[in-house]
Design a protein around this motif. Structure first.
Motif, PDB file in Angstrom:
ATOM      1  N   THR A 153      16.590  -0.355 -13.329  1.00 37.58           N
ATOM      2  CA  THR A 153      17.371  -1.569 -13.603  1.00 37.58           C
ATOM      3  C   THR A 153      18.607  -1.616 -12.715  1.00 37.58           C
ATOM      4  O   THR A 153      18.924  -2.654 -12.122  1.00 37.58           O
ATOM      5  CB  THR A 153      17.793  -1.591 -15.087  1.00 37.58           C
ATOM      6  OG1 THR A 153      16.625  -1.442 -15.890  1.00 37.58           O
ATOM      7  CG2 THR A 153      18.490  -2.883 -15.440  1.00 37.58           C
TER       8      THR A 153
ATOM      9  N   VAL B  95      15.206  -9.917  -4.193  1.00 36.85           N
ATOM     10  CA  VAL B  95      15.893  -9.913  -5.484  1.00 36.85           C
ATOM     11  C   VAL B  95      16.855 -11.099  -5.527  1.00 36.85           C
ATOM     12  O   VAL B  95      17.648 -11.291  -4.606  1.00 36.85           O
ATOM     13  CB  VAL B  95      16.676  -8.590  -5.657  1.00 36.85           C
ATOM     14  CG1 VAL B  95      17.559  -8.640  -6.887  1.00 36.85           C
ATOM     15  CG2 VAL B  95      15.710  -7.412  -5.734  1.00 36.85           C
ATOM     16  N   THR B  96      16.749 -11.915  -6.564  1.00 36.89           N
ATOM     17  CA  THR B  96      17.680 -13.047  -6.711  1.00 36.89           C
ATOM     18  C   THR B  96      18.374 -12.993  -8.070  1.00 36.89           C
ATOM     19  O   THR B  96      17.888 -12.354  -9.005  1.00 36.89           O
ATOM     20  CB  THR B  96      16.960 -14.409  -6.599  1.00 36.89           C
ATOM     21  OG1 THR B  96      16.119 -14.590  -7.743  1.00 36.89           O
ATOM     22  CG2 THR B  96      16.151 -14.518  -5.313  1.00 36.89           C
ATOM     23  N   TYR B  97      19.484 -13.705  -8.141  1.00 38.76           N
ATOM     24  CA  TYR B  97      20.218 -13.781  -9.400  1.00 38.76           C
ATOM     25  C   TYR B  97      19.351 -14.418 -10.490  1.00 38.76           C
ATOM     26  O   TYR B  97      19.176 -13.847 -11.565  1.00 38.76           O
ATOM     27  CB  TYR B  97      21.510 -14.582  -9.215  1.00 38.76           C
ATOM     28  CG  TYR B  97      22.245 -14.822 -10.508  1.00 38.76           C
ATOM     29  CD1 TYR B  97      23.015 -13.828 -11.083  1.00 38.76           C
ATOM     30  CD2 TYR B  97      22.149 -16.047 -11.166  1.00 38.76           C
ATOM     31  CE1 TYR B  97      23.677 -14.031 -12.279  1.00 38.76           C
ATOM     32  CE2 TYR B  97      22.800 -16.264 -12.366  1.00 38.76           C
ATOM     33  CZ  TYR B  97      23.567 -15.246 -12.919  1.00 38.76           C
ATOM     34  OH  TYR B  97      24.196 -15.454 -14.113  1.00 38.76           O
TER      35      TYR B  97
ATOM     36  N   TRP C 295      20.337  -6.463  -5.044  1.00 37.26           N
ATOM     37  CA  TRP C 295      20.865  -7.832  -5.032  1.00 37.26           C
ATOM     38  C   TRP C 295      22.142  -7.896  -4.193  1.00 37.26           C
ATOM     39  O   TRP C 295      22.329  -8.794  -3.372  1.00 37.26           O
ATOM     40  CB  TRP C 295      21.133  -8.278  -6.483  1.00 37.26           C
ATOM     41  CG  TRP C 295      21.727  -9.644  -6.614  1.00 37.26           C
ATOM     42  CD1 TRP C 295      21.172 -10.820  -6.197  1.00 37.26           C
ATOM     43  CD2 TRP C 295      22.992  -9.964  -7.193  1.00 37.26           C
ATOM     44  NE1 TRP C 295      22.020 -11.860  -6.504  1.00 37.26           N
ATOM     45  CE2 TRP C 295      23.135 -11.365  -7.119  1.00 37.26           C
ATOM     46  CE3 TRP C 295      24.006  -9.220  -7.800  1.00 37.26           C
ATOM     47  CZ2 TRP C 295      24.262 -12.025  -7.602  1.00 37.26           C
ATOM     48  CZ3 TRP C 295      25.125  -9.881  -8.280  1.00 37.26           C
ATOM     49  CH2 TRP C 295      25.246 -11.263  -8.182  1.00 37.26           C
TER      50      TRP C 295
ATOM     51  N   ILE D  80      12.869  -1.301  -3.213  1.00 40.64           N
ATOM     52  CA  ILE D  80      12.332  -2.566  -3.716  1.00 40.64           C
ATOM     53  C   ILE D  80      11.870  -3.387  -2.521  1.00 40.64           C
ATOM     54  O   ILE D  80      12.637  -3.603  -1.592  1.00 40.64           O
ATOM     55  CB  ILE D  80      13.411  -3.333  -4.507  1.00 40.64           C
ATOM     56  CG1 ILE D  80      13.875  -2.509  -5.715  1.00 40.64           C
ATOM     57  CG2 ILE D  80      12.907  -4.698  -4.943  1.00 40.64           C
ATOM     58  CD1 ILE D  80      15.014  -3.145  -6.500  1.00 40.64           C
TER      59      ILE D  80
ATOM     60  N   GLU E   1      10.234  -6.611  -2.725  1.00 45.34           N
ATOM     61  CA  GLU E   1      10.346  -8.067  -2.863  1.00 45.34           C
ATOM     62  C   GLU E   1      11.820  -8.497  -2.907  1.00 45.34           C
ATOM     63  O   GLU E   1      12.718  -7.694  -3.134  1.00 45.34           O
ATOM     64  CB  GLU E   1       9.596  -8.560  -4.103  1.00 45.34           C
ATOM     65  CG  GLU E   1      10.011  -7.919  -5.407  1.00 45.34           C
ATOM     66  CD  GLU E   1       9.316  -6.582  -5.682  1.00 45.34           C
ATOM     67  OE1 GLU E   1       9.478  -6.075  -6.797  1.00 45.34           O
ATOM     68  OE2 GLU E   1       8.641  -6.048  -4.781  1.00 45.34           O
TER      69      GLU E   1
ATOM     70  N   ASP F 168      16.081 -14.921 -10.839  1.00 39.77           N
ATOM     71  CA  ASP F 168      14.839 -14.255 -11.255  1.00 39.77           C
ATOM     72  C   ASP F 168      15.059 -12.843 -11.801  1.00 39.77           C
ATOM     73  O   ASP F 168      14.328 -12.398 -12.681  1.00 39.77           O
ATOM     74  CB  ASP F 168      13.868 -14.158 -10.069  1.00 39.77           C
ATOM     75  CG  ASP F 168      13.287 -15.514  -9.703  1.00 39.77           C
ATOM     76  OD1 ASP F 168      13.411 -16.455 -10.523  1.00 39.77           O
ATOM     77  OD2 ASP F 168      12.722 -15.636  -8.601  1.00 39.77           O
ATOM     78  N   ASP F 169      16.018 -12.114 -11.253  1.00 35.56           N
ATOM     79  CA  ASP F 169      16.097 -10.681 -11.539  1.00 35.56           C
ATOM     80  C   ASP F 169      17.403 -10.238 -12.215  1.00 35.56           C
ATOM     81  O   ASP F 169      17.381  -9.466 -13.163  1.00 35.56           O
ATOM     82  CB  ASP F 169      15.935  -9.880 -10.239  1.00 35.56           C
ATOM     83  CG  ASP F 169      14.703 -10.322  -9.461  1.00 35.56           C
ATOM     84  OD1 ASP F 169      13.597 -10.008  -9.908  1.00 35.56           O
ATOM     85  OD2 ASP F 169      14.858 -11.000  -8.432  1.00 35.56           O
ATOM     86  N   VAL F 170      18.535 -10.729 -11.698  1.00 33.48           N
ATOM     87  CA  VAL F 170      19.821 -10.226 -12.179  1.00 33.48           C
ATOM     88  C   VAL F 170      20.216 -10.877 -13.506  1.00 33.48           C
ATOM     89  O   VAL F 170      20.591 -10.175 -14.459  1.00 33.48           O
ATOM     90  CB  VAL F 170      20.919 -10.434 -11.113  1.00 33.48           C
ATOM     91  CG1 VAL F 170      22.292 -10.034 -11.648  1.00 33.48           C
ATOM     92  CG2 VAL F 170      20.580  -9.630  -9.866  1.00 33.48           C
TER      93      VAL F 170
ATOM     94  N   ILE G  95      17.991  -2.676  -9.104  1.00 37.56           N
ATOM     95  CA  ILE G  95      17.863  -4.118  -8.868  1.00 37.56           C
ATOM     96  C   ILE G  95      19.227  -4.725  -8.555  1.00 37.56           C
ATOM     97  O   ILE G  95      19.370  -5.528  -7.633  1.00 37.56           O
ATOM     98  CB  ILE G  95      17.206  -4.798 -10.091  1.00 37.56           C
ATOM     99  CG1 ILE G  95      15.754  -4.334 -10.214  1.00 37.56           C
ATOM    100  CG2 ILE G  95      17.302  -6.315  -9.995  1.00 37.56           C
ATOM    101  CD1 ILE G  95      15.064  -4.761 -11.504  1.00 37.56           C
TER     102      ILE G  95
END
Ligand code: HEC
Length: 125
Positions: A110, A45-47, A117, A41, A43, A49-51, A113
């Motif tokens: 999935t 990864v944030t809680y 994170w 990945i 870009e 936006d993504d998690v 990600i």
């Protein structure tokens, strides 16, 4: 066939069964090999936006509120981070024989990600 041979056959079947069982354990639990095959990945990864969206659509139904399953509430950043730091969350998400969600293991994209994170240090936003 003599009784002796029957006994040997039994021992053989028992050992074969044990080997199969152990093999199953090593291949079915905590296998992130399918994630390692994916491109990394790029870009951040944030809680937020993504998690959080992954948890919301796959976990919150059972893991929130006063009756959260296993007493595990995954409805906020601090709790999800805590479960991830403790290790259980990643273990169960990647556990092929006893996955979370129980309905079936999530696609590798999935789960990757979540791994990213954690590797990035649990960014909130
Ligand atoms: C259909 C309900 C359901 C869904 C959806 C679900 N869980 Fe669970 N979860 C449970 C139940 C029931 C248990 C307790 C039994 C067990 O450990 O299998 C549990 C246990 C766990 C545990 C172990 C807790 C402990 O202390 O041992 C973790 C970690 C967990 N779930 C994470 C997740 C995550 C992450 C998701 C979403 C990706 C998720 N669960 C989705 C029902 C669910």
């Amino acid at each position: 066939m003599t009784q002796h041979h029957t006994y040997q056959k039994f021992i053989f079947l028992f050992l074969a069964g044990t080997v199969l069982f152990l093999y199953n354990c090593t291949t079915n639990t905590i296998d992130e090999g399918d994630i390692q095959d994916l491109p990394p990945i790029e870009e951040t990864v944030t809680y937020d936006d993504d998690v959080a969206p992954i948890i919301a659509s796959n976990c919150i139904g059972c893991h929130s509120g006063p009756n959260a399953n296993a007493g595990l509430d995954l409805s906020n950043y601090a709790n999800v981070r805590g479960a991830a730091e403790q290790g259980n969350l990643v273990n169960r998400i990647n556990n092929g024989s006893n996955p979370m969600p129980p309905s079936g293991i999530l696609p590798p994209e999935t789960r990757q990600i979540i791994d990213q994170w954690i590797a990035d240090g649990y960014l909130e936003n």
